[in-house]
Write a protein that holds these residues in place. Structure first.
Motif, PDB file in Angstrom:
ATOM      1  N   PHE A 127       0.824  -1.172   0.000  1.00 62.09           N
ATOM      2  CA  PHE A 127       0.000   0.000   0.000  1.00 62.09           C
ATOM      3  C   PHE A 127       0.873   1.242   0.000  1.00 62.09           C
ATOM      4  CE2 PHE A 127       0.264  -1.392   4.498  1.00 62.09           C
ATOM      5  CZ  PHE A 127       1.019  -0.349   4.987  1.00 62.09           C
ATOM      6  N   GLY A 128       0.414   2.254  -0.672  1.00 62.06           N
ATOM      7  CA  GLY A 128       1.091   3.544  -0.645  1.00 62.06           C
ATOM      8  C   GLY A 128       2.296   3.630  -1.547  1.00 62.06           C
ATOM      9  N   GLY A 129       2.929   4.748  -1.518  1.00 60.86           N
ATOM     10  CA  GLY A 129       4.109   5.010  -2.319  1.00 60.86           C
ATOM     11  C   GLY A 129       4.754   6.305  -1.872  1.00 60.86           C
ATOM     12  N   MET A 130       5.942   6.585  -2.411  1.00 60.33           N
ATOM     13  CA  MET A 130       6.690   7.787  -2.058  1.00 60.33           C
ATOM     14  C   MET A 130       6.951   8.596  -3.315  1.00 60.33           C
ATOM     15  SD  MET A 130       7.949   7.536   1.287  1.00 60.33           S
ATOM     16  CE  MET A 130       9.436   8.445   1.183  1.00 60.33           C
ATOM     17  N   LEU A 131       6.953   9.918  -3.170  1.00 61.81           N
ATOM     18  CA  LEU A 131       7.341  10.792  -4.263  1.00 61.81           C
ATOM     19  C   LEU A 131       7.877  12.084  -3.678  1.00 61.81           C
ATOM     20  CD1 LEU A 131       5.092  13.325  -5.085  1.00 61.81           C
ATOM     21  CD2 LEU A 131       3.698  11.280  -5.157  1.00 61.81           C
ATOM     22  N   SER A 132       8.629  12.804  -4.482  1.00 65.91           N
ATOM     23  CA  SER A 132       9.143  14.116  -4.116  1.00 65.91           C
ATOM     24  C   SER A 132       8.800  15.073  -5.238  1.00 65.91           C
ATOM     25  CB  SER A 132      10.661  14.082  -3.934  1.00 65.91           C
ATOM     26  OG  SER A 132      11.034  13.229  -2.879  1.00 65.91           O
ATOM     27  N   PHE A 133       8.544  16.343  -4.888  1.00 61.45           N
ATOM     28  CA  PHE A 133       8.294  17.350  -5.908  1.00 61.45           C
ATOM     29  C   PHE A 133       8.706  18.718  -5.383  1.00 61.45           C
ATOM     30  CE2 PHE A 133       4.438  17.323  -3.425  1.00 61.45           C
ATOM     31  CZ  PHE A 133       3.940  18.608  -3.463  1.00 61.45           C
ATOM     32  N   THR A 151       0.745   3.998   7.415  1.00 61.94           N
ATOM     33  CA  THR A 151      -0.488   3.896   6.642  1.00 61.94           C
ATOM     34  C   THR A 151      -1.170   5.235   6.414  1.00 61.94           C
ATOM     35  OG1 THR A 151      -1.782   3.479   8.633  1.00 61.94           O
ATOM     36  CG2 THR A 151      -0.919   1.554   7.444  1.00 61.94           C
ATOM     37  N   GLU A 152      -0.663   6.304   7.031  1.00 61.04           N
ATOM     38  CA  GLU A 152      -1.257   7.621   6.823  1.00 61.04           C
ATOM     39  C   GLU A 152      -0.378   8.448   5.889  1.00 61.04           C
ATOM     40  OE1 GLU A 152       0.709   8.831  11.052  1.00 61.04           O
ATOM     41  OE2 GLU A 152      -1.448   8.910  10.835  1.00 61.04           O
ATOM     42  N   SER A 153      -0.999   9.321   5.130  1.00 64.30           N
ATOM     43  CA  SER A 153      -0.251  10.164   4.199  1.00 64.30           C
ATOM     44  C   SER A 153       0.494  11.244   4.964  1.00 64.30           C
ATOM     45  CB  SER A 153      -1.200  10.792   3.172  1.00 64.30           C
ATOM     46  OG  SER A 153      -1.737   9.779   2.357  1.00 64.30           O
ATOM     47  N   LEU A 154       1.762  11.439   4.593  1.00 61.06           N
ATOM     48  CA  LEU A 154       2.642  12.374   5.291  1.00 61.06           C
ATOM     49  C   LEU A 154       3.353  13.267   4.288  1.00 61.06           C
ATOM     50  CD1 LEU A 154       4.314   9.723   7.622  1.00 61.06           C
ATOM     51  CD2 LEU A 154       2.475  11.284   8.254  1.00 61.06           C
ATOM     52  N   VAL A 155       3.728  14.475   4.720  1.00 62.36           N
ATOM     53  CA  VAL A 155       4.520  15.385   3.895  1.00 62.36           C
ATOM     54  C   VAL A 155       5.683  15.890   4.743  1.00 62.36           C
ATOM     55  CG1 VAL A 155       3.145  17.435   4.463  1.00 62.36           C
ATOM     56  CG2 VAL A 155       4.469  17.378   2.341  1.00 62.36           C
ATOM     57  N   GLU A 156       6.826  16.024   4.107  1.00 56.62           N
ATOM     58  CA  GLU A 156       8.025  16.470   4.806  1.00 56.62           C
ATOM     59  C   GLU A 156       8.729  17.551   3.997  1.00 56.62           C
ATOM     60  OE1 GLU A 156      11.708  14.067   6.601  1.00 56.62           O
ATOM     61  OE2 GLU A 156      11.631  14.076   4.420  1.00 56.62           O
ATOM     62  N   HIS A 157       9.039  18.679   4.636  1.00 51.09           N
ATOM     63  CA  HIS A 157       9.924  19.688   4.052  1.00 51.09           C
ATOM     64  C   HIS A 157      11.281  19.461   4.714  1.00 51.09           C
ATOM     65  CE1 HIS A 157      11.776  23.754   3.671  1.00 51.09           C
ATOM     66  NE2 HIS A 157      11.465  23.467   2.433  1.00 51.09           N
ATOM     67  N   VAL A 205       6.694  13.242  -0.082  1.00 52.11           N
ATOM     68  CA  VAL A 205       5.337  12.795   0.264  1.00 52.11           C
ATOM     69  C   VAL A 205       5.314  11.274   0.356  1.00 52.11           C
ATOM     70  CG1 VAL A 205       2.951  12.708  -0.553  1.00 52.11           C
ATOM     71  CG2 VAL A 205       4.289  14.791  -0.864  1.00 52.11           C
ATOM     72  N   SER A 206       4.696  10.773   1.405  1.00 50.65           N
ATOM     73  CA  SER A 206       4.429   9.348   1.561  1.00 50.65           C
ATOM     74  C   SER A 206       2.916   9.182   1.509  1.00 50.65           C
ATOM     75  CB  SER A 206       4.975   8.857   2.903  1.00 50.65           C
ATOM     76  OG  SER A 206       4.574   7.530   3.145  1.00 50.65           O
ATOM     77  N   VAL A 207       2.441   8.416   0.535  1.00 52.79           N
ATOM     78  CA  VAL A 207       1.004   8.233   0.342  1.00 52.79           C
ATOM     79  C   VAL A 207       0.521   7.045   1.157  1.00 52.79           C
ATOM     80  CG1 VAL A 207      -0.800   7.791  -1.361  1.00 52.79           C
ATOM     81  CG2 VAL A 207       1.141   9.242  -1.955  1.00 52.79           C
ATOM     82  N   GLY A 208      -0.528   7.267   1.925  1.00 52.80           N
ATOM     83  CA  GLY A 208      -1.080   6.224   2.777  1.00 52.80           C
ATOM     84  C   GLY A 208      -2.343   5.614   2.199  1.00 52.80           C
ATOM     85  N   LEU A 209      -3.276   5.284   3.063  1.00 56.66           N
ATOM     86  CA  LEU A 209      -4.475   4.555   2.665  1.00 56.66           C
ATOM     87  C   LEU A 209      -5.705   5.423   2.436  1.00 56.66           C
ATOM     88  CD1 LEU A 209      -4.176   1.523   5.111  1.00 56.66           C
ATOM     89  CD2 LEU A 209      -3.488   1.651   2.708  1.00 56.66           C
ATOM     90  N   ASP A 213      -9.474  12.226  -2.470  1.00 61.49           N
ATOM     91  CA  ASP A 213      -9.329  13.140  -1.333  1.00 61.49           C
ATOM     92  C   ASP A 213      -7.911  13.703  -1.269  1.00 61.49           C
ATOM     93  OD1 ASP A 213     -11.967  12.664  -0.568  1.00 61.49           O
ATOM     94  OD2 ASP A 213     -11.398  11.073   0.834  1.00 61.49           O
ATOM     95  N   LEU A 214      -6.920  12.844  -1.493  1.00 58.14           N
ATOM     96  CA  LEU A 214      -5.530  13.293  -1.441  1.00 58.14           C
ATOM     97  C   LEU A 214      -5.217  14.255  -2.584  1.00 58.14           C
ATOM     98  CD1 LEU A 214      -3.788   9.933  -0.477  1.00 58.14           C
ATOM     99  CD2 LEU A 214      -4.261  11.897   1.006  1.00 58.14           C
TER     100      LEU A 214
END
Length: 79
Positions: A1-7, A35-41, A59-63, A68-69
């Protein structure tokens, strides 16, 4: 579940910090995963000599629902 990306949002460091602050579903974090969506600077917590771009968001995408995301990202990017 989920995935990671940077932008890198247009507008540099101030825009990246503003986008991260304006997200409602994504929680701000210094460690990504789970399992929750997170953002990091990341640059906010690194030393002055870091080579991490000032405007990079990770960004880490959760469930949560995809729609909505995407809506949350859209509203944060357009503020």
């Amino acid at each position: 579940f989920g995935g990671m990306l940077s932008f890198q949002p247009a507008g540099g460091r101030d825009a990246a910090v503003r986008v991260a602050a304006n997200l409602k579903l994504f929680r701000r974090a210094t460690s990504l995963g789970g399992t929750e969506s997170l953002v990091e600077h990341r640059r906010s917590i690194e030393p002055d000599d870091s080579t991490t771009p000032h405007d990079l968001l990770r960004v880490s995408v959760g469930l949560e629902g995809v729609g909505d995301l995407l809506q949350d990202l859209d509203q944060a990017l357009t503020k």
